[in-house]
Design an enzyme around this catalytic site. Structure first.
Site, PDB file in Angstrom:
ATOM      1  N   LYS A  65      44.166  46.052  56.743  1.00 37.18           N
ATOM      2  CA  LYS A  65      45.194  46.156  55.693  1.00 37.18           C
ATOM      3  C   LYS A  65      45.063  47.393  54.799  1.00 37.18           C
ATOM      4  O   LYS A  65      46.069  47.938  54.348  1.00 37.18           O
ATOM      5  CB  LYS A  65      45.183  44.898  54.821  1.00 37.18           C
ATOM      6  N   ASP A 101      52.395  39.971  50.676  1.00 36.69           N
ATOM      7  CA  ASP A 101      51.474  38.849  50.453  1.00 36.69           C
ATOM      8  C   ASP A 101      51.622  38.224  49.052  1.00 36.69           C
ATOM      9  O   ASP A 101      51.734  37.008  48.918  1.00 36.69           O
ATOM     10  CB  ASP A 101      50.021  39.301  50.637  1.00 36.69           C
TER      11      ASP A 101
END
Ligand code: ATR
Length: 275
Positions: A65, A101
């Site tokens: 990420k 997220d």
């Protein structure tokens, strides 16, 4: 047919292909989503390869990420702030990195638990990548405070905004628990196979607090179970998983998919009932 995907290491247990391919099918979109196992030393080649294959977009999961950011042509402000990308969109041949997220967590909290964030006092347990995303997303919603407690307090000090937040040790968080409307576990403590572990004690939890755990394996952690027994309203991590995916799907297709259907699929696959 358009190609979408996921890169991570490992990815073989990912539920994203199931969720996205079902949504493509239901919406009659001619596309396919595939999970690609990418070793860290092959990340650059993988991202370049996906571009060469004219992949329309992909998700990014652990451990890529943060590392994937340097291979993006552009980064959205939220992704920059979070220091992590979980969704990439091919915008006219350019890779644009986003992060859904934090907003995924917040949307799940508001829509599934019917929570009013305006004026809420919130405690985050943990200060890793997941906490950071959720933290900045919560700050967008006129909350009264988002305090952070963590084993390593310095990690929380590094990203909090002092006017909205205090940082505590895990023990201080446990002591102050009754001050909060919403308590969120963002750590992996309690995740399979260490299902007996709890991130913080709930001895001071007051009835009717909203307690959310980002873990979804198991669907009901020991910590959530104990919160429920103390009269809290509890939410597991399926909601965050589904909504981060739904927001990515919307960025790729312009359509916000049916999150109820996605949630049912995921829960069914995990072999349980919603909590
Ligand atoms: P992620 O990106 O998934 O959030 P991470 O960055 O490794 O993962 O963060 C994990 C979080 O879980 C951290 O807050 C970590 O605490 P530290 O910052 O002190 O490392 C917390 N964590 C993990 N294992 C823990 C444990 N056994 N006890 C307490 N906290 C733990």
């Amino acid at each position: 047919m358009k190609l979408f995907g996921l890169i991570g290491c490992p990815v073989h247990h990912s539920l994203s292909p199931l969720m996205h391919n079902d949504a493509f099918q239901t919406l009659h979109i001619d596309a396919h989503y595939h999970a690609f196992h990418v070793e860290p030393h092959m990340l650059k080649e993988a991202v370049q390869g996906l571009k060469a294959l004219q992949c329309a977009g992909f998700n990014v999961t652990i451990p890529h990420k943060t590392a994937v950011m340097e291979y993006m042509d552009e980064l959205d402000e939220t992704a920059k702030q979070m220091g992590a990308v979980n969704t990439v969109v091919n915008e006219r041949g350019k890779w644009v990195g986003y992060n859904t997220d934090g907003e995924g967590f917040v949307r799940a909290l508001c829509e599934q638990m019917n929570v009013q964030l305006c004026g809420a006092r919130i405690l985050l347990v943990g200060a890793g990548g997941a906490a950071r995303g959720i933290y900045f997303a919560l700050l967008q919603h006129h909350v009264s405070a988002v305090d952070v407690c963590n084993r390593t307090t310095g990690k929380a000090e590094a990203f909090i905004k002092k006017e909205k937040s205090d940082v505590y040790s895990l023990e201080e968080g446990e002591e102050r628990l009754a001050e909060y409307d919403i308590v969120i576990n963002t750590t992996s403590v309690g995740m399979y196979p260490h299902v007996e572990a709890m991130p913080i004690s709930l001895r001071n939890l007051k009835k009717d607090t909203i307690v959310s755990d980002i873990i979804y394996n198991p669907l009901m952690t020991k910590w959530l179970q104990e919160a429920k027994e103390k009269g809290a309203r509890v939410q597991n991590g399926v909601g965050m998983f589904v909504y981060q995916g739904a927001l990515a799907f919307e960025k790729w297709t312009g359509i916000f998919p049916n999150t109820k259907r996605m949630e049912q699929l995921v829960i069914q696959k995990l072999g349980g009932k919603p909590c």
